[in-house]
Enzyme design. Structure first.
Site, PDB file in Angstrom:
ATOM      1  CG  LEU A 188      -6.433  13.682  -5.383  1.00  0.00           C
ATOM      2  CD1 LEU A 188      -5.257  12.633  -5.591  1.00  0.00           C
ATOM      3  CD2 LEU A 188      -7.318  13.231  -4.247  1.00  0.00           C
ATOM      4  CG  ASP A 189      -6.371  19.451  -0.768  1.00  0.00           C
ATOM      5  OD1 ASP A 189      -7.342  19.862  -1.486  1.00  0.00           O
ATOM      6  OD2 ASP A 189      -6.326  19.279   0.460  1.00  0.00           O
TER       7      ASP A 189
END
Length: 243
Positions: free
Chosen positions: A34-35
């Site tokens: 995930l960012d």
């Protein structure tokens, strides 16, 4: 992980495993990314074989991902699909930096306004995002998003540059040429009880709400938004009672 990241999830995997199993557990395996500013569901596997199977599902786009985002403005139409390739470019400004941006295959001809196909950018990756509006109020919207592809910063770029509705707290993609805090509408500031000068502290309101994995039977994993996201929904009067 990455440069300048102090707290990386891989550092806590052995500790999580011990909490789950016992002192002699092997570390958990990370199945996707995930960012760093994105909240939400993360899939970890207890052993290597399962991790490989799940990674393959992500790679071959068999995992259904549903995100929630609070955006500035209202997408028009209220639901649809953004299908515009994305490429990484250097931004020439007083502080040079890199951003992902759109690399469309078409442009409007200045003579007659007709669509003209243009040469494809060699480095661009095709990117497809489904979106639908769940609620709107206070110059903002709550959107449900389904990225069909998995290009870096795809949802953020498609919303900001494709639909003209950047994500609340996305200071990177709210402008093109400068690194500056997001400029918020008067009504939004008022509802959030926020001064524009303090807007830089707003976190990114992008949340991985649900993942659906086809492993024998479908496994649905749901994670409710973090507290700051829920509070923002309340303050902006974005009601998701029906979800």
């Amino acid at each position: 992980g990455g440069p300048g990241i102090k707290n990386c999830i891989t550092d806590v995997l052995p500790i999580l495993a011990k909490m789950l199993e016992n002192m002699k557990a092997e570390p958990l395996h990370l199945c996707h990314r995930l960012d760093k500013e994105t909240t939400g569901v993360m899939v970890l596997a207890r052993n290597k074989e399962v991790a490989e199977r799940i990674r393959l599902l992500f790679k071959t786009r068999q995992v259904e991902k549903i995100y929630w985002a609070i955006s500035l403005g209202d997408p028009d139409p209220a639901e649809g699909i953004v299908e515009i390739p994305i490429v990484e470019k250097e931004v020439q400004s007083h502080q040079s930096h890199y951003k992902m941006t759109l690399a469309p295959n078409y442009r409007l001809s200045p003579e007659d306004g007709k669509l003209v196909k243009i040469r494809k950018n060699r480095n661009a990756e095709s990117a497809v995002t489904r979106y639908r509006r769940l609620a709107s109020s206070s110059a903002c919207s709550l959107l449900e998003l389904q990225p069909i592809t998995g290009v870096k910063h795809q949802i953020r770029v498609h919303l900001a540059y494709g639909l003209g509705c950047p994500i609340l707290g996305d200071h990177k993609y709210s402008h093109w040429s400068k690194l500056a805090p997001q400029k918020l509408p008067e009504i939004t500031l008022k509802r959030l009880k926020l001064e524009q000068s303090k807007a830089r502290h707003l976190p990114l309101h992008l949340h991985a709400h649900r993942l659906s994995l086809p492993l024998g039977q479908r496994i649905d994993l749901v994670c409710k938004p973090p507290l700051f996201f829920q509070k923002t929904l309340k303050k902006l009067d974005l009601d998701v009672a029906n979800e």
